[in-house]
Design a protein around this motif. Structure first.
Motif, PDB file in Angstrom:
ATOM      1  N   GLU A   1       0.844  -1.191   0.000  1.00 51.03           N
ATOM      2  CA  GLU A   1       0.000   0.000   0.000  1.00 51.03           C
ATOM      3  C   GLU A   1       0.882   1.245   0.000  1.00 51.03           C
ATOM      4  OE1 GLU A   1      -3.856  -1.344   2.601  1.00 51.03           O
ATOM      5  OE2 GLU A   1      -2.112  -0.639   3.700  1.00 51.03           O
ATOM      6  N   LEU A   2       0.312   2.347  -0.446  1.00 56.83           N
ATOM      7  CA  LEU A   2       0.919   3.662  -0.304  1.00 56.83           C
ATOM      8  C   LEU A   2       0.101   4.390   0.761  1.00 56.83           C
ATOM      9  CD1 LEU A   2       1.561   4.624  -4.018  1.00 56.83           C
ATOM     10  CD2 LEU A   2       3.197   3.773  -2.338  1.00 56.83           C
ATOM     11  N   VAL A   3       0.773   4.872   1.789  1.00 52.67           N
ATOM     12  CA  VAL A   3       0.094   5.424   2.955  1.00 52.67           C
ATOM     13  C   VAL A   3       0.249   6.938   3.014  1.00 52.67           C
ATOM     14  CG1 VAL A   3      -0.006   5.379   5.476  1.00 52.67           C
ATOM     15  CG2 VAL A   3       0.463   3.274   4.208  1.00 52.67           C
ATOM     16  N   CYS A   4      -0.874   7.625   3.214  1.00 52.27           N
ATOM     17  CA  CYS A   4      -0.883   9.069   3.442  1.00 52.27           C
ATOM     18  C   CYS A   4      -1.130   9.280   4.935  1.00 52.27           C
ATOM     19  CB  CYS A   4      -1.979   9.748   2.628  1.00 52.27           C
ATOM     20  SG  CYS A   4      -2.099  11.523   2.990  1.00 52.27           S
ATOM     21  N   ALA A   5      -0.114   9.761   5.643  1.00 56.06           N
ATOM     22  CA  ALA A   5      -0.234   9.994   7.079  1.00 56.06           C
ATOM     23  C   ALA A   5      -1.182  11.157   7.376  1.00 56.06           C
ATOM     24  CB  ALA A   5       1.128  10.255   7.691  1.00 56.06           C
ATOM     25  N   ALA A   6      -1.209  12.165   6.516  1.00 54.23           N
ATOM     26  CA  ALA A   6      -2.045  13.344   6.744  1.00 54.23           C
ATOM     27  C   ALA A   6      -3.537  13.004   6.722  1.00 54.23           C
ATOM     28  CB  ALA A   6      -1.731  14.411   5.701  1.00 54.23           C
ATOM     29  N   ASP A   7      -3.953  12.217   5.748  1.00 58.96           N
ATOM     30  CA  ASP A   7      -5.374  11.855   5.626  1.00 58.96           C
ATOM     31  C   ASP A   7      -5.709  10.515   6.270  1.00 58.96           C
ATOM     32  OD1 ASP A   7      -6.224  14.125   4.190  1.00 58.96           O
ATOM     33  OD2 ASP A   7      -5.464  13.269   2.330  1.00 58.96           O
ATOM     34  N   ARG A   8      -4.673   9.801   6.727  1.00 55.04           N
ATOM     35  CA  ARG A   8      -4.842   8.469   7.338  1.00 55.04           C
ATOM     36  C   ARG A   8      -5.559   7.521   6.376  1.00 55.04           C
ATOM     37  NH1 ARG A   8      -2.725   7.248  11.521  1.00 55.04           N
ATOM     38  NH2 ARG A   8      -4.292   5.818  12.288  1.00 55.04           N
ATOM     39  N   LEU A   9      -5.046   7.504   5.119  1.00 56.04           N
ATOM     40  CA  LEU A   9      -5.573   6.621   4.081  1.00 56.04           C
ATOM     41  C   LEU A   9      -4.450   5.770   3.510  1.00 56.04           C
ATOM     42  CD1 LEU A   9      -7.802   9.160   2.118  1.00 56.04           C
ATOM     43  CD2 LEU A   9      -8.602   7.356   3.658  1.00 56.04           C
ATOM     44  N   ALA A  10      -4.804   4.569   3.069  1.00 54.73           N
ATOM     45  CA  ALA A  10      -3.841   3.674   2.433  1.00 54.73           C
ATOM     46  C   ALA A  10      -4.383   3.275   1.069  1.00 54.73           C
ATOM     47  CB  ALA A  10      -3.608   2.442   3.293  1.00 54.73           C
ATOM     48  N   TYR A  11      -3.591   3.547   0.027  1.00 50.19           N
ATOM     49  CA  TYR A  11      -3.977   3.225  -1.347  1.00 50.19           C
ATOM     50  C   TYR A  11      -3.344   1.897  -1.738  1.00 50.19           C
ATOM     51  CZ  TYR A  11      -5.446   8.051  -1.362  1.00 50.19           C
ATOM     52  OH  TYR A  11      -6.070   9.233  -1.053  1.00 50.19           O
ATOM     53  N   PRO A  12      -4.114   0.960  -2.281  1.00 48.28           N
ATOM     54  CA  PRO A  12      -3.566  -0.358  -2.617  1.00 48.28           C
ATOM     55  C   PRO A  12      -2.645  -0.326  -3.835  1.00 48.28           C
ATOM     56  CG  PRO A  12      -5.823  -0.189  -3.397  1.00 48.28           C
ATOM     57  CD  PRO A  12      -5.530   1.070  -2.620  1.00 48.28           C
ATOM     58  N   ILE A  13      -1.727  -1.276  -3.861  1.00 48.13           N
ATOM     59  CA  ILE A  13      -0.877  -1.501  -5.035  1.00 48.13           C
ATOM     60  C   ILE A  13      -1.257  -2.887  -5.542  1.00 48.13           C
ATOM     61  CG2 ILE A  13       1.472  -1.765  -5.896  1.00 48.13           C
ATOM     62  CD1 ILE A  13       2.367   0.012  -3.535  1.00 48.13           C
ATOM     63  N   ARG A  14      -1.790  -2.948  -6.754  1.00 47.19           N
ATOM     64  CA  ARG A  14      -2.219  -4.229  -7.331  1.00 47.19           C
ATOM     65  C   ARG A  14      -1.385  -4.526  -8.558  1.00 47.19           C
ATOM     66  NH1 ARG A  14      -8.121  -2.195  -6.908  1.00 47.19           N
ATOM     67  NH2 ARG A  14      -8.500  -2.478  -4.690  1.00 47.19           N
ATOM     68  N   ASP A  15      -0.753  -5.677  -8.547  1.00 44.83           N
ATOM     69  CA  ASP A  15       0.104  -6.099  -9.666  1.00 44.83           C
ATOM     70  C   ASP A  15       1.142  -5.035 -10.005  1.00 44.83           C
ATOM     71  OD1 ASP A  15      -1.268  -8.556  -9.953  1.00 44.83           O
ATOM     72  OD2 ASP A  15      -2.807  -7.565 -11.170  1.00 44.83           O
ATOM     73  N   GLY A  16       1.678  -4.380  -8.972  1.00 43.17           N
ATOM     74  CA  GLY A  16       2.703  -3.368  -9.168  1.00 43.17           C
ATOM     75  C   GLY A  16       2.190  -2.004  -9.577  1.00 43.17           C
ATOM     76  N   VAL A  17       0.864  -1.836  -9.648  1.00 46.39           N
ATOM     77  CA  VAL A  17       0.268  -0.564 -10.075  1.00 46.39           C
ATOM     78  C   VAL A  17      -0.458   0.076  -8.885  1.00 46.39           C
ATOM     79  CG1 VAL A  17      -1.388   0.525 -11.631  1.00 46.39           C
ATOM     80  CG2 VAL A  17      -0.062  -1.449 -12.407  1.00 46.39           C
ATOM     81  N   PRO A  18      -0.043   1.297  -8.495  1.00 46.58           N
ATOM     82  CA  PRO A  18      -0.759   1.966  -7.402  1.00 46.58           C
ATOM     83  C   PRO A  18      -2.142   2.420  -7.862  1.00 46.58           C
ATOM     84  CG  PRO A  18       1.044   3.333  -8.201  1.00 46.58           C
ATOM     85  CD  PRO A  18       1.094   2.053  -8.968  1.00 46.58           C
TER      86      PRO A  18
END
Length: 65
Positions: A26-43
């Protein structure tokens, strides 16, 4: 995840820098407390796909006197 790509990606909501969580992919944004998934190497940088991070743990209750 390529380091160069991490340097240019930002949170789509607040434009803050993201941290790569390799364990959860995942890619994590500490400011918004959100985590974006990485699927098959693609964010997947869609706010609708983001996972809210768990709230901070509640403080332990004070011992009884």
């Amino acid at each position: 995840m390529e380091t160069r790509l991490l340097q240019i990606l930002v949170c789509p909501v607040c434009k803050s820098a993201l941290r790569h969580d390799r364990e959860r992919q995942e890619l994590v944004c500490a400011a918004d407390r959100l985590a974006y998934p990485i699927r098959d190497g693609v964010p997947i940088m869609l706010p609708a796909e983001a996972r809210p991070l768990d709230a901070a743990p509640a403080p332990a209750p004070a011992p009884a006197a």
